[in-house]
Design a protein around this motif. Structure first.
Motif, PDB file in Angstrom:
ATOM      1  N   PHE A   1       0.847  -1.185   0.000  1.00 52.92           N
ATOM      2  CA  PHE A   1       0.000   0.000   0.000  1.00 52.92           C
ATOM      3  C   PHE A   1       0.886   1.239   0.000  1.00 52.92           C
ATOM      4  O   PHE A   1       2.074   1.187   0.346  1.00 52.92           O
ATOM      5  N   ASP A   2       0.284   2.357  -0.439  1.00 56.02           N
ATOM      6  CA  ASP A   2       0.996   3.638  -0.485  1.00 56.02           C
ATOM      7  C   ASP A   2       0.884   4.321   0.870  1.00 56.02           C
ATOM      8  O   ASP A   2      -0.176   4.327   1.509  1.00 56.02           O
ATOM      9  N   ALA A   3       1.996   4.910   1.301  1.00 58.48           N
ATOM     10  CA  ALA A   3       2.040   5.597   2.592  1.00 58.48           C
ATOM     11  C   ALA A   3       2.886   6.852   2.453  1.00 58.48           C
ATOM     12  O   ALA A   3       3.737   6.963   1.564  1.00 58.48           O
ATOM     13  N   ARG A   4       2.608   7.807   3.336  1.00 59.82           N
ATOM     14  CA  ARG A   4       3.409   9.030   3.420  1.00 59.82           C
ATOM     15  C   ARG A   4       4.019   9.099   4.813  1.00 59.82           C
ATOM     16  O   ARG A   4       3.311   8.969   5.812  1.00 59.82           O
ATOM     17  N   MET A   5       5.344   9.300   4.846  1.00 61.51           N
ATOM     18  CA  MET A   5       6.078   9.331   6.101  1.00 61.51           C
ATOM     19  C   MET A   5       6.597  10.742   6.370  1.00 61.51           C
ATOM     20  O   MET A   5       7.111  11.403   5.471  1.00 61.51           O
ATOM     21  N   TYR A   6       6.439  11.165   7.637  1.00 60.70           N
ATOM     22  CA  TYR A   6       6.963  12.446   8.106  1.00 60.70           C
ATOM     23  C   TYR A   6       7.997  12.160   9.198  1.00 60.70           C
ATOM     24  O   TYR A   6       7.755  11.324  10.079  1.00 60.70           O
ATOM     25  N   VAL A   7       9.101  12.859   9.151  1.00 61.45           N
ATOM     26  CA  VAL A   7      10.228  12.591  10.047  1.00 61.45           C
ATOM     27  C   VAL A   7      10.500  13.831  10.880  1.00 61.45           C
ATOM     28  O   VAL A   7      10.492  14.962  10.362  1.00 61.45           O
ATOM     29  N   SER A   8      10.737  13.628  12.178  1.00 60.18           N
ATOM     30  CA  SER A   8      11.119  14.712  13.076  1.00 60.18           C
ATOM     31  C   SER A   8      12.155  14.178  14.055  1.00 60.18           C
ATOM     32  O   SER A   8      12.150  12.982  14.395  1.00 60.18           O
ATOM     33  N   PRO A   9      13.084  15.017  14.530  1.00 59.93           N
ATOM     34  CA  PRO A   9      14.140  14.540  15.443  1.00 59.93           C
ATOM     35  C   PRO A   9      13.596  14.281  16.841  1.00 59.93           C
ATOM     36  O   PRO A   9      12.666  14.933  17.312  1.00 59.93           O
ATOM     37  N   LEU A  10      14.221  13.294  17.531  1.00 59.87           N
ATOM     38  CA  LEU A  10      13.924  12.998  18.928  1.00 59.87           C
ATOM     39  C   LEU A  10      14.963  13.704  19.794  1.00 59.87           C
ATOM     40  O   LEU A  10      16.175  13.496  19.631  1.00 59.87           O
ATOM     41  N   ILE A  11      14.512  14.534  20.720  1.00 61.64           N
ATOM     42  CA  ILE A  11      15.387  15.339  21.573  1.00 61.64           C
ATOM     43  C   ILE A  11      15.184  14.886  23.002  1.00 61.64           C
ATOM     44  O   ILE A  11      14.046  14.760  23.481  1.00 61.64           O
ATOM     45  N   ASP A  12      16.305  14.625  23.728  1.00 61.68           N
ATOM     46  CA  ASP A  12      16.195  14.213  25.127  1.00 61.68           C
ATOM     47  C   ASP A  12      16.104  15.427  26.031  1.00 61.68           C
ATOM     48  O   ASP A  12      16.016  16.580  25.574  1.00 61.68           O
ATOM     49  N   ALA A  13      16.114  15.203  27.352  1.00 59.68           N
ATOM     50  CA  ALA A  13      15.956  16.284  28.323  1.00 59.68           C
ATOM     51  C   ALA A  13      17.114  17.266  28.292  1.00 59.68           C
ATOM     52  O   ALA A  13      16.963  18.430  28.681  1.00 59.68           O
ATOM     53  N   ARG A  14      18.285  16.850  27.833  1.00 58.73           N
ATOM     54  CA  ARG A  14      19.441  17.746  27.759  1.00 58.73           C
ATOM     55  C   ARG A  14      19.524  18.502  26.448  1.00 58.73           C
ATOM     56  O   ARG A  14      20.480  19.232  26.216  1.00 58.73           O
ATOM     57  N   GLY A  15      18.519  18.315  25.574  1.00 55.22           N
ATOM     58  CA  GLY A  15      18.544  19.013  24.303  1.00 55.22           C
ATOM     59  C   GLY A  15      19.367  18.316  23.241  1.00 55.22           C
ATOM     60  O   GLY A  15      19.598  18.889  22.174  1.00 55.22           O
ATOM     61  N   MET A  16      19.804  17.091  23.482  1.00 57.53           N
ATOM     62  CA  MET A  16      20.602  16.333  22.531  1.00 57.53           C
ATOM     63  C   MET A  16      19.683  15.426  21.711  1.00 57.53           C
ATOM     64  O   MET A  16      18.723  14.841  22.227  1.00 57.53           O
ATOM     65  N   GLN A  17      20.006  15.306  20.403  1.00 52.10           N
ATOM     66  CA  GLN A  17      19.222  14.447  19.534  1.00 52.10           C
ATOM     67  C   GLN A  17      19.669  13.013  19.709  1.00 52.10           C
ATOM     68  O   GLN A  17      20.856  12.683  19.587  1.00 52.10           O
ATOM     69  N   THR A  18      18.687  12.139  19.990  1.00 47.02           N
ATOM     70  CA  THR A  18      18.990  10.727  20.206  1.00 47.02           C
ATOM     71  C   THR A  18      18.486   9.834  19.090  1.00 47.02           C
ATOM     72  O   THR A  18      18.797   8.639  19.074  1.00 47.02           O
ATOM     73  N   GLY A  19      17.694  10.356  18.190  1.00 45.82           N
ATOM     74  CA  GLY A  19      17.175   9.525  17.112  1.00 45.82           C
ATOM     75  C   GLY A  19      16.144  10.282  16.292  1.00 45.82           C
ATOM     76  O   GLY A  19      16.152  11.522  16.237  1.00 45.82           O
ATOM     77  N   TRP A  20      15.236   9.510  15.677  1.00 43.97           N
ATOM     78  CA  TRP A  20      14.249  10.089  14.781  1.00 43.97           C
ATOM     79  C   TRP A  20      12.899   9.435  15.036  1.00 43.97           C
ATOM     80  O   TRP A  20      12.806   8.228  15.301  1.00 43.97           O
ATOM     81  N   MET A  21      11.856  10.247  14.960  1.00 42.76           N
ATOM     82  CA  MET A  21      10.476   9.761  15.082  1.00 42.76           C
ATOM     83  C   MET A  21       9.813   9.887  13.709  1.00 42.76           C
ATOM     84  O   MET A  21       9.844  10.948  13.080  1.00 42.76           O
ATOM     85  N   THR A  22       9.222   8.783  13.252  1.00 46.23           N
ATOM     86  CA  THR A  22       8.578   8.744  11.941  1.00 46.23           C
ATOM     87  C   THR A  22       7.093   8.457  12.120  1.00 46.23           C
ATOM     88  O   THR A  22       6.721   7.518  12.834  1.00 46.23           O
ATOM     89  N   SER A  23       6.256   9.275  11.504  1.00 44.16           N
ATOM     90  CA  SER A  23       4.813   9.028  11.488  1.00 44.16           C
ATOM     91  C   SER A  23       4.418   8.590  10.076  1.00 44.16           C
ATOM     92  O   SER A  23       4.880   9.166   9.085  1.00 44.16           O
ATOM     93  N   MET A  24       3.571   7.572   9.971  1.00 44.74           N
ATOM     94  CA  MET A  24       3.206   6.987   8.683  1.00 44.74           C
ATOM     95  C   MET A  24       1.685   6.982   8.547  1.00 44.74           C
ATOM     96  O   MET A  24       0.972   6.575   9.468  1.00 44.74           O
ATOM     97  N   THR A  25       1.204   7.459   7.395  1.00 40.18           N
ATOM     98  CA  THR A  25      -0.228   7.525   7.108  1.00 40.18           C
ATOM     99  C   THR A  25      -0.512   6.774   5.820  1.00 40.18           C
ATOM    100  O   THR A  25       0.215   6.938   4.823  1.00 40.18           O
ATOM    101  N   ASN A  26      -1.555   5.974   5.828  1.00 37.90           N
ATOM    102  CA  ASN A  26      -1.969   5.234   4.633  1.00 37.90           C
ATOM    103  C   ASN A  26      -2.683   6.205   3.691  1.00 37.90           C
ATOM    104  O   ASN A  26      -3.736   6.747   4.021  1.00 37.90           O
ATOM    105  N   ILE A  27      -2.103   6.435   2.512  1.00 35.96           N
ATOM    106  CA  ILE A  27      -2.662   7.386   1.554  1.00 35.96           C
ATOM    107  C   ILE A  27      -3.138   6.689   0.286  1.00 35.96           C
ATOM    108  O   ILE A  27      -3.259   7.328  -0.763  1.00 35.96           O
ATOM    109  N   THR A  28      -3.412   5.417   0.361  1.00 36.12           N
ATOM    110  CA  THR A  28      -3.824   4.694  -0.849  1.00 36.12           C
ATOM    111  C   THR A  28      -5.117   5.265  -1.414  1.00 36.12           C
ATOM    112  O   THR A  28      -5.222   5.572  -2.609  1.00 36.12           O
ATOM    113  N   GLU A  29      -6.122   5.455  -0.543  1.00 33.31           N
ATOM    114  CA  GLU A  29      -7.402   5.977  -1.012  1.00 33.31           C
ATOM    115  C   GLU A  29      -7.263   7.428  -1.447  1.00 33.31           C
ATOM    116  O   GLU A  29      -7.825   7.845  -2.474  1.00 33.31           O
TER     117      GLU A  29
END
Length: 859
Positions: free
Chosen positions: A421-449
């Motif tokens: 199926f077709d999907a659209r992904m949005y990416v944003s950085p993961l920031i810890d309490a010290r303001g340091m980036q520890t990874g990435w958060m991805t949100s995925m939505t089904n856009i087939t319809e």
């Protein structure tokens, strides 16, 4: 032995240690209450001292700025005065010589014109140069060619303002003063016939101490100011000329109509030397840092106050806030987890190495993989399609580098069972309490319809554009306000390019703005088309015209109509069909003119363009009627907010209806069925009667409507059925009005009743009965032929299209005259629609119905 520098450093350290011990001892001797008091008062005192220092600094800078700006305004005003004085003195010296030559009769009137033109050539401020005799008769005059868009160059407005005996005008007063003093006199400022603020220099002409007339030089105050004052002065400050009453006659800055001008903070006035006629040269300046100072002080006070309160209250509130924050953190964590579990958007977290560290239930439901199967996985991930691993690795590397687009990425995702199926992904950085980036958060939505709907819309738009581009006729839409070409199809671009002048040639007139600026600066622009009736705007230029375009050596059959563009602007639509071949055939075969005319109309006019122009006229006319009605009631202050909102909603509904008509007609052309849905006959009749009521009231025709109760639902396209009813009502009203029948026969009856016949079964019958002149017997058989019309201005496609719509719904349409003996007393149009078209679907008859529609809509 220690050096002097070492001894000095040791002494400084010992002094610092003594002061520290002294302050520490004094502080320890204070009670805790006094220590708290000093700790509270100390920051407050420091804030007040700092605030006082800032206010004093800004006060000093403000005074210095005002003094510097005042000096600059005075200097620029003096420069402007000096430049104007030098210009006027130089002109006066040369005019003195010319006056002496005229007084000594060295020049005659024929020589005065060339000398005056030579004198005015390098003096743009000079508007007139006149030679006036002692009896105030004009001996010679020269007017400088200055363009005034509101003044006729040959009219009285371009004549010089001359002294007239017995009047109290400024030229007359200056004339008397020059005659009495025998010296050059400057008149006061006044407005001449063209509306320009001017003043005059009148030089007496003396021959052996005898007064022989005056030489009058008239100056435009605005042009004198703009041509004499250096540009660098007007760029820094505003220079204006005021009369003795303080009214501004000219200025270096043009004020926009209706715009409020701020009052200048620095003003310096000087007389407009050497005129000595009450005119004042004013220099104006403004301070630029008032708002900045105010904002700076305000935010400084707020920031320092918040800081002080925080310092005093922060300590004892710290532990309390810590407990509250821990409780809030637990609640927030539980809330976020519940929200993530209930979301339809898939969430996936990755660390800096691309390892999956978290997935929510929605992500697992989309992919079919469990959380244990995804968490801890490194690329390639299980939900990646095998044929897209390389592309997904590239996108993942781009994501880990932080270069993902903000609009998201379209990807293909594979479920556990193997489907994609077709999907659209949005990416944003993961920031810890010290303001340091520890990874990435991805949100995925089904856009087939959504993608499927978008592709269908794109294909639909492309088909509609293809239809317009494929027309042999040139279709163009021009904005009447800006003369901007809003739309042009392929045929127009092939013949005229993107030039709006091609539209003007087809319209038999040059493109002109219908908005004419007022002669007064304070008045708004006036729309020449405002106030016209709806019929004048929608029917203006609707008659076909044959236009010959010289540049193309072609004849065009042109149809025009005013319409309201999508953004509300008034626009004109032209449909121009190349009829060059038809014209040549008519010239070569005059004996077959009638047959050639019909043939050429069928060949050259695209049925699609005619149908769009005809069918869109009804909703566009309704929109225009609503708008004109709202304007009339607003001007009469007889409309309330609820009525205005209701009228605007009706107008928006008609605009949507126009778009739906285009969609339906395009569907017919593609040989597709209309969009059927369950519809109520009463709702269809109510909408049609609401629109037809406007036409009925305009033509003084009464309408009676009867809709039977408990009618079964129809499975039809309500927009097309409403169009059929509206067309029949409109035709009946036009027939009654055209026949100029008395009030007793100006009546139409609309009935909707159920019927059951052996031939058609259960149907609902819609009938429109009028008391008009009826239809000629020879025309009854041809009513549904394409391009046949009993009206002189009709296109001949309305009834043909109506019957095609009814037949596409498996219905029938018929027309009969009503008789009283042998006299026709009216006409009745009726059509029927099956109650359940799905149950009565006939596969063999469906292509025939669609073929009838396409025969009327395509060429």
């Amino acid at each position: 032995m220690a050096s002097p520098s070492e001894l000095s450093r040791d002494s400084e350290m010992s002094a610092y240690t003594r002061r520290q011990r002294l302050f520490g001892g004094w502080w320890r001797r204070q009670s805790p209450t006094r220590q708290d008091r000093f700790a509270t008062i100390g920051p407050l005192v420091s804030v007040l001292l700092f605030l006082a220092a800032i206010i004093a600094a800004f006060w000093y800078l403000r005074n210095e700025e005002i003094a510097r700006e005042t000096d600059t305004v005075q200097r620029d005003t003096e420069i402007a005065q000096q430049q104007i004085r030098l210009r006027l003195q130089d002109d006066r010296e040369q005019l003195d010589r010319l006056a002496r030559q005229l007084a000594s009769n060295e020049l005659d009137p024929s020589q005065f014109g060339p000398l005056a033109a030579a004198f005015a050539r390098d003096r743009p401020a000079l508007t007139h140069l006149s030679w006036v005799l002692p009896n105030r008769a004009l001996r010679g005059s020269h007017a400088v060619a200055v363009f005034h868009p509101e003044v006729d160059p040959s009219g009285d407005a371009m004549q010089a303002a001359l002294p007239v005996a017995g009047e109290s005008s400024e030229p007359e007063r200056a004339f008397k003063a020059a005659r009495t003093s025998r010296q050059a006199v400057y008149s006061r400022g006044f407005r001449n016939a063209s509306g320009t603020n001017v003043f005059q220099l009148q030089l007496p002409m003396l021959e052996r101490a005898n007064f022989t007339g005056v030489l009058i030089a008239e100056y435009s105050i605005d042009t004198l100011l703009r041509s004499s004052v250096p540009p660098e002065v007007t760029q820094r400050h505003t220079i204006a000329v005021l009369d003795a009453d303080g009214r501004e006659l000219a200025g270096s800055v043009l004020q926009m109509p209706g715009q409020r001008v701020s009052r200048p903070t620095i003003v310096h006035d000087l007389p407009l030397a050497p005129t000595d006629n009450g005119l004042v040269l004013r220099g104006q300046g403004w301070r630029t840092s008032v708002g900045l100072v105010g904002n700076t002080l305000f935010w400084m006070v707020v920031a320092l106050s918040v800081l002080t309160v925080w310092m005093l209250l922060g300590t004892w509130r710290h532990m309390r806030r810590r407990g509250q924050m821990q409780s809030a953190l637990v609640q927030e964590t539980n809330f976020r987890r519940a929200m993530e579990n209930s979301m339809l958007t898939g969430m996936r977290a990755m660390d800096a190495d691309g390892r999956i560290t978290y997935v929510n239930p929605a992500f697992c439901a989309m992919t079919g993989f469990g959380e244990a199967e995804l968490v801890g996985q490194l690329p390639p991930f299980p939900h990646w399609p095998p044929d897209r691993i390389d592309e997904n690795l590239r996108l993942l590397a781009q994501e880990l580098q932080g270069r993902s687009p903000s609009g998201g990425i379209e990807v293909k995702v594979m479920r556990k069972e193997g489907t994609q199926f077709d999907a659209r992904m949005y990416v944003s950085p993961l920031i810890d309490a010290r303001g340091m980036q520890t990874g990435w958060m991805t949100s995925m939505t089904n856009i087939t319809e959504a993608k499927r709907i978008r592709d269908q819309l794109s294909a639909s738009h492309e088909r509609f554009t293809t239809v317009l581009e494929g027309l042999d006729a040139a279709v163009s839409v021009l904005s009447m306000q800006q003369s901007e070409l809003l739309f042009a199809n392929r045929s127009y671009r092939l013949w005229f390019g993107a030039d709006p002048q091609g539209h003007a040639q087809l319209a038999s007139s040059s493109v002109a703005l219908p908005f004419v600026a007022s002669t007064d600066d304070g008045d708004d622009a006036v729309d020449n088309l405002s106030g016209l009736p709806t019929e004048s705007l929608t029917a203006a230029g609707s008659d076909p015209r044959e236009i010959y375009v010289e540049s193309l050596q072609k004849w065009f059959d042109v149809r025009s109509r005013y319409l309201q563009w999508t953004d509300g602007r008034l626009a004109q639509m032209l449909i121009a069909t190349d009829i060059t071949s038809r014209r040549r055939i008519e010239e070569q075969a005059a004996q077959q003119a009638e047959k050639a005319q019909v043939t050429s109309r069928l060949v050259t006019m695209g049925e699609m363009a005619s149908s769009v122009a005809h069918e869109l006229n009804q909703p566009l006319t309704a929109i225009t009627n609503y708008c004109n009605g709202m304007v009339s009631r607003v001007r009469a202050d007889s409309i309330v907010k609820d009525d205005l909102i209701a009228a605007l909603l009706k107008t928006a509904r008609q605009a949507e209806r126009a778009g739906q008509i285009i969609h339906r007609i395009r569907a017919f052309v593609k040989r597709s069925e209309p969009q059927r849905q369950s519809a109520d006959a009463r709702a269809i009749i109510d909408d049609a009667v609401e629109l037809a009521g406007i036409e009925m009231r305009r033509r003084n025709v009464a309408l009676t409507t009867y809709v039977a109760q408990r009618l079964p639902a129809l499975h039809c396209d309500p927009i097309l059925i409403e169009q059929v009813v509206l067309n029949l009502l409109k035709n009946a009203a036009e027939a009654i009005d055209s026949a100029q029948l008395p009030a007793t026969r100006r009546h139409i009856e609309l009935r909707v009743v159920p019927r059951h016949t052996a031939e058609e079964g259960g149907v609902i019958e819609f009938s429109v009965t009028d008391r008009g002149p009826g239809v000629r017997e020879d025309a009854l058989a041809r009513l549904y032929e394409a391009f046949f019309s009993t009206k002189a201005e009709g296109l001949g496609i309305g009834l043909a299209l109506c019957r095609s719509i009814v037949e596409s719904h498996r219905g029938r349409m018929r027309a009969t005259n009503l008789y009283n003996g042998e006299v026709v007393v009216g006409c009745r149009f009726a059509f029927t629609l099956p109650v359940d078209t799905l149950a009565r679907h006939e596969p063999l008859a469906a292509p025939t119905a669609r073929e009838n529609v396409n025969a009327n809509l395509t060429s």
